[in-house]
Scaffold this motif. Structure first.
Motif, PDB file in Angstrom:
ATOM      1  N   PRO A  21     -11.718  -1.512   9.138  1.00 36.63           N
ATOM      2  CA  PRO A  21     -10.633  -2.304   8.128  1.00 36.63           C
ATOM      3  C   PRO A  21     -10.703  -2.023   6.943  1.00 36.63           C
ATOM      4  O   PRO A  21      -9.758  -2.070   6.120  1.00 36.63           O
ATOM      5  N   ILE A  22     -11.872  -1.686   6.091  1.00 37.43           N
ATOM      6  CA  ILE A  22     -12.075  -1.286   4.744  1.00 37.43           C
ATOM      7  C   ILE A  22     -11.361   0.052   4.344  1.00 37.43           C
ATOM      8  O   ILE A  22     -10.566   0.147   3.369  1.00 37.43           O
TER       9      ILE A  22
ATOM     10  N   ILE B 268      -7.495  -0.381   4.489  1.00 38.96           N
ATOM     11  CA  ILE B 268      -7.137  -1.010   3.237  1.00 38.96           C
ATOM     12  C   ILE B 268      -6.958  -0.101   1.933  1.00 38.96           C
ATOM     13  O   ILE B 268      -6.292   0.093   1.194  1.00 38.96           O
ATOM     14  N   GLU B 269      -8.192   0.724   1.868  1.00 38.15           N
ATOM     15  CA  GLU B 269      -8.244   1.823   0.815  1.00 38.15           C
ATOM     16  C   GLU B 269      -7.233   2.826   1.046  1.00 38.15           C
ATOM     17  O   GLU B 269      -6.415   3.270   0.160  1.00 38.15           O
TER      18      GLU B 269
ATOM     19  N   GLU C 169      -3.842   1.396  -0.103  1.00 42.26           N
ATOM     20  CA  GLU C 169      -3.692   1.208  -1.636  1.00 42.26           C
ATOM     21  C   GLU C 169      -3.295   2.658  -1.985  1.00 42.26           C
ATOM     22  O   GLU C 169      -2.791   2.913  -3.158  1.00 42.26           O
TER      23      GLU C 169
ATOM     24  N   THR D 111       0.939  -1.995   1.036  1.00 41.66           N
ATOM     25  CA  THR D 111      -0.085  -3.082   1.230  1.00 41.66           C
ATOM     26  C   THR D 111      -0.506  -3.016   2.463  1.00 41.66           C
ATOM     27  O   THR D 111      -0.001  -2.123   3.214  1.00 41.66           O
ATOM     28  N   PRO D 112      -1.729  -3.302   2.987  1.00 40.41           N
ATOM     29  CA  PRO D 112      -2.312  -3.255   4.233  1.00 40.41           C
ATOM     30  C   PRO D 112      -1.451  -3.622   5.470  1.00 40.41           C
ATOM     31  O   PRO D 112      -1.219  -2.853   6.408  1.00 40.41           O
ATOM     32  N   HIS D 113      -0.676  -4.699   5.170  1.00 41.47           N
ATOM     33  CA  HIS D 113       0.266  -5.223   6.391  1.00 41.47           C
ATOM     34  C   HIS D 113       1.311  -4.143   6.481  1.00 41.47           C
ATOM     35  O   HIS D 113       1.839  -3.929   7.521  1.00 41.47           O
TER      36      HIS D 113
ATOM     37  N   ARG E 207       0.255  -1.048   8.286  1.00 37.14           N
ATOM     38  CA  ARG E 207       0.034  -1.191   9.765  1.00 37.14           C
ATOM     39  C   ARG E 207       1.173  -1.208  10.473  1.00 37.14           C
ATOM     40  O   ARG E 207       1.601  -0.600  11.599  1.00 37.14           O
TER      41      ARG E 207
END
Length: 362
Positions: free
Chosen positions: A24-25, A28-29, A32, A37-39, A42
């Protein structure tokens, strides 16, 4: 924002491999880094067929083989009897010997004599309390209770604190009387069995009973004559034969045996065997004189103990016996069925304890 998302089939296949195992980290990275955005990242991965890889299944360890329990044989454990807080009534013995009142050494004088007797008194009271009920307390006084005045017996000027009159009347009789009456409070009766020692002989031409120890004993008898429950058995010969609950105790001072190599255990045994036959047997024997503790059997039925002294720093003990005892006096129980039961060697001066932290223990 999406312009940075990988384009082309090869780049997207590479992105899908990354996404499948990314944490998950890391997701996110990565989002960015692409300006997303992470959403959104995905969703875009879903559009191109990206999926998270399934976690490998962790197989549970195989079940341990069950060990069949084989019980031990029946031990038939004996039930522990409940006493109900009751104890058999016993008599008790206290051995006092070789106090040498008036003797002055580097570790003994009249003040130390008083202090040791007082310390001993408290410990004997403790034993009585631990072993209640006690019927009669039998005190064996085995001689050499005063130093005397004979220079040939070590009573020279620099080793004698005061004369025999003071030794007897100001120290021995008052101290022993106080002990007897104090202990009488915790028992039904006190019987005192006395024998004379060799230090009390003040002249060769005197009668055998003319012994300073006998003056001490007669002084006790007079001082306690009106005290109920106290009996003083003054000696008429060198020994006493005390019967306690049917058990026979043979008492002497101990100078009757000779030795040139320390404690005369073998010489005493031979003497005791003769006395045993003469007196039609006894069960236990006690003596003093040798300023140390020792014990041995007389035969398969009887045994004897040499009781330690109250005095310390005595040159005779070091020169003749080759050793010197701590200031210890003996205490023991007498059961009507089994004879001598509990035994204690009671230290009378905590300074002689090698375990100072236990100096107040029995």
């Amino acid at each position: 924002m999406e312009a940075k998302f990988p384009q082309g089939k090869e780049a997207q296949e590479k992105e899908k491999k990354f996404y499948a195992t990314a944490t998950p980290i890391e997701v996110i990275e990565r989002a960015e880094g692409l300006g997303m955005t992470p959403h959104s990242y995905r969703n875009r991965m879903a559009d191109i067929g990206g999926h998270k890889a399934e976690k490998p299944k962790v197989e549970s360890p195989p079940e341990e083989a069950k060990i069949e329990y084989v019980p031990y044989p029946d031990f038939k454990i004996k039930p522990f009897p409940a006493s109900g807080g009751k104890r058999d009534k016993e008599d008790m013995g206290l051995v006092l010997t070789d106090h040498h009142v008036g003797r002055k050494t580097e570790s003994y004088d009249s003040k130390i004599y008083i202090a040791r007797n007082d310390y001993l008194l408290g410990r004997v009271m403790r034993v009585i309390d631990l072993h209640r009920p006690i019927g009669t307390l039998h005190i064996f006084i085995l001689g050499d209770m005063v130093q005397g005045e004979d220079v040939h017996k070590g009573s020279n000027v620099d080793e004698t604190e005061f004369g025999v009159w003071t030794q007897i009347n100001d120290y021995a009789v008052p101290t022993l009387s106080r002990q007897i009456l104090s202990l009488l409070q915790g028992v039904e009766a006190v019987e005192v069995w006395c024998v004379w020692g060799n230090h009390g002989i003040y002249a060769r031409e005197a009668t055998r009973q003319a012994n300073w120890d006998n003056f001490v004993y007669k002084g006790l008898e007079v001082a306690l004559a009106k005290q109920k429950g106290v009996t003083i058995h003054c000696p008429t010969q060198f020994y006493q034969l005390a019967t306690i609950l049917g058990w026979r105790f043979f008492l002497i001072h101990g100078d009757q045996a000779r030795s040139n190599q320390g404690i005369p255990l073998f010489a005493l045994r031979r003497k005791y065997q003769d006395w045993y036959a003469y007196l039609n047997g006894f069960d236990y024997a006690y003596s003093g004189h040798w300023h140390t503790w020792g014990a041995d059997q007389i035969n398969s039925r009887a045994d004897y103990q040499i009781a330690p002294p109250l005095v310390t720093g005595d040159s005779w003990a070091l020169e003749v016996v080759g050793r010197a005892s701590s200031p210890v006096q003996l205490v023991f129980g007498v059961h009507p069925k089994i004879g001598r039961s509990f035994e204690y060697k009671l230290l009378t001066d905590p300074k002689f304890s090698i375990y100072q932290e236990n100096k107040d223990a029995i």
